[in-house]
Design an enzyme around this catalytic site. Sequence first.
Site, short mmCIF file in Angstrom:
data_model
loop_
_atom_site.label_atom_id
_atom_site.label_comp_id
_atom_site.label_asym_id
_atom_site.label_seq_id
_atom_site.Cartn_x
_atom_site.Cartn_y
_atom_site.Cartn_z
N SER A 220 43.76 43.38 33.87
CA SER A 220 43.69 44.33 34.86
C SER A 220 44.84 44.58 35.68
O SER A 220 45.56 43.51 35.99
CB SER A 220 42.40 43.75 36.02
N ASP A 221 45.14 45.64 36.28
CA ASP A 221 46.04 45.93 37.37
C ASP A 221 45.61 45.01 38.50
O ASP A 221 44.32 44.64 38.51
CB ASP A 221 46.25 47.41 37.46
N TRP A 222 46.35 44.91 39.48
CA TRP A 222 46.22 44.02 40.54
C TRP A 222 44.91 44.58 41.29
O TRP A 222 45.21 45.66 42.05
CB TRP A 222 47.45 43.72 41.37
N ALA B 11 42.10 46.04 40.26
CA ALA B 11 41.53 47.12 39.77
C ALA B 11 40.29 46.70 38.95
O ALA B 11 39.65 47.66 38.37
CB ALA B 11 42.84 47.76 38.62
N CYS C 158 45.33 47.59 32.30
CA CYS C 158 44.51 48.60 32.55
C CYS C 158 44.48 49.12 34.03
O CYS C 158 44.87 48.33 34.59
CB CYS C 158 42.78 48.19 32.09
#
Length: 861
Positions: free
Chosen positions: A353-355, A357, A320
């Site tokens: 999650s994106d880093w 995010a 995401c």
Amino acid sequence: MPSAEYQKVNAASSAGEHVSGDSAAGDALPPDANLAGGSWITRHFAFFKTKRGITITVAVILLIVGGGLAGLAALPKKGNKSAAGEGDGAGDLGDSITSDEHFYGQSPPVYPSPNMTGTGAWATSFKKARDMVGRMTLDEKVYLTTGTTSNTSCSGFIRPINRVGFPGMCLSDAGNGLRNTDFASSWPSGLHVGASWNKTLTRRRGNGMGSEFKKKGVNVLLGPVVGPVGRVVLSGRNWEGFSSDPYLSGALVYETVQAVQDVGVITSVKHYIANEQESNRMPANGMESVSSNIDDKTMHEFYLWPFQDSLRAGTGNIMCSYNRLNNSYGCANSKSLNGLLKAELGFEGFVVSDWSAQHAGVATALAGLDMTMPGGDDYWGSKLVEAVKNASVPESRVDDMATRIIASWYKLGQDKDFPTPGIGMASDLTKPHNVVDARNSTFRSILFDGAVEGHVLVKNTRNALPLSNPKMLSVFGYSAKNPDHNGPTIGSSAWVFGAESFNYDEFSNGFFGSAAVGNTPIAFNGTLYSGGGSGATSQSLAVSPFEAIVHRAYEDGTALFWDFHNGNPAVDPASDACLVIGNAYATEGADRPGARDDYTDGLIKHVADQCNNTIVVFHNAGIRLVDQFIDHPNVTALIFAHLPGEASGKALVSLIYGDSNPSGKLPYTVARNESDYAVLGPDLPDAGMFRKFPQSNFSEGVFLDYRHFDANNITPRYEFGFGLSYTSFSYGNLSIEKVADSNTDEYPTGEIREGGQIDLWDVLVRVKAEVTNTGDRDGAEIAQLYVGIPDDGAPVRQLRGFDKVFVGAKGKETVEFELTRKDLSVWDTVRQKWRLKKGGKYVVEVGGSSRDLPLKGTANL
Ligand code: BGC
């Protein structure tokens, strides 16, 4: 008014979640973002937490402040200030919105989060996962969901739980090859693959890439990218994805996911969803991330489309994104995660999650996030344990997160025959380390073919190409040569992020900071094998165009002159051809300052004024406009060379000397002017009411790229799907057949499996055509099929099929296309289903580009 869910979640916040006024949710869940949980840099890269990291970081900052950019002063720059960097957002906010409550309800709440069901291909792994997770304590289950630090260079890491036989997991970048390690290949980047339109080659690349990740002990490949799709022409990350067309992206992501997963590595298809610009991608300076505001129909018909294909291919993981979607953060958005992904599309894998995010704890858990990266205790970890204990998050939700993660691990066979996670990912390549050579000699032909096929020849006059026995060649332009450095340095470096040819200070300003739009459009210090950022490749070997040209010239006895630095070089009039090799740089963390640059255009014109056979090549990490020079009578040829990976030079030489025949086509439209595009640059924050909440309204709907040019009768310079060959093709014998006994009811009725209702993929119409090679050279042609769906407001035509065929000189081949129910449907926002236009006359066109469609017929359903 706050809903019951709001109160429940808000209560949880007193149990450890820090609730700040900086909000995170637009879907009636609480604003529980904590923006104070460590800077993005320290959370993203453990390196920055070390003493050395801090020293180097401070040095870099001092360099930037101290005028480190001065070295590029001679380069063209747009006087664009970082919008996100202006002001601190803390001044007088006047009438501006200060609370996220304003946005509640814009993204519909969808709860509870659907549990994994273990249908179809997931049955066995689901059972095994339930068994293993059933033996875990709450703490252990939470370990699975929360990234941790490791002594590897993996981008993310899940700790081992030895008690139950789980060895941990390494997640690493990215979709163009394994980054930040040695002995791995630099594969052609996404856009280059898109320009090849070659499904088989895409699959071979996926197999090769996947094997390298596996050998290095990487469980999850953080890619491929289908978001951004390419809404914003100047977006910094478009090159990581395949095309600005969702159908082409979908077809190639399907091949990539299956190929990577076939060799046992989980794909993380990213960035879900509508992550279309880099500007304001992160909350910073008192502002939230940009919100991509999209209506339901556009979401389904455009942005969700390639993700849906990746689910159908069985991706084990979805990442995401940083942006907000309808004013609710991508990783806390219950509509997109619980609703679209897990319910409507039946996703059985896990969402990471994106880093950094993740901006909320309980809200993200309930909205469908399953794993947070890079982790820590800010929101999950011990906080998630606490949230379960005080009943803010049901334990069944954590069970589901853990089950999805372990089931993906089992499904890919990672319980057997998988190297120790991170075994080949040394944390410091400048120290003695375990050497794992992931490359394989059989990959070389894939790397070469991949590099060749993503080059697109768009102009070739006066038989400029292929070169025929030139006695003298002159080579100009900074993108011809290798950068002066290739290899790891201590800690974070240009090599790690594909910025060797660019200015590293400017790169880090965008990547680690909060720049909105970059300053410098080109990488002046050398050629581009990939773009910059986490999608970059860290090549262990690469052949630049110039090196390959020198080699060839030496063999042929061709005289060779060159100048890589001068904008007004002297030209020997005896040159048979002059090559000008430039680039268009793009990187994660900043959007591009422009779609052309005066420095390179000036160089081209200067050379062309003196050389009557000027051949231009661009390594372009995105769309590059050419109207400032293309009509110069001495510019005889133009190649968009994109981002070819390590075989770049070999491929270019093979093409310009005619050993290979160009067969790539544009996966986007090249306009005459910037103003021709529907959306050129990113949306930047305004000074008005949305000052703290930057907005990006996707009001153009699906009318992007060629759909926009067609709808508005705009003539492009080079249309979507266009590309030349050294031979020529003609089309004939179109046949359109409805598949006998196919169900053409208005709506699908099938059960939901990964990718949505299964009958969406039923083939309803088959189309065939003949392609004849009318020239005297063998070559490959990309036959394209476009459909005009008979619906009010539908685009004139949309790509719905393509077939790349090799046709011998004077030969003929049949191309075939299958049109599925989904290909022929529109999204019905009332019924929330794909709908066929019963009784409608579908226009079917076939040909060599979106504006060269000699075959036309109709299909009636
Ligand atoms: C990027 C992702 C990447 C991750 C891990 C993020 O900044 O957006 O694409 O996979 O970092 O490096």
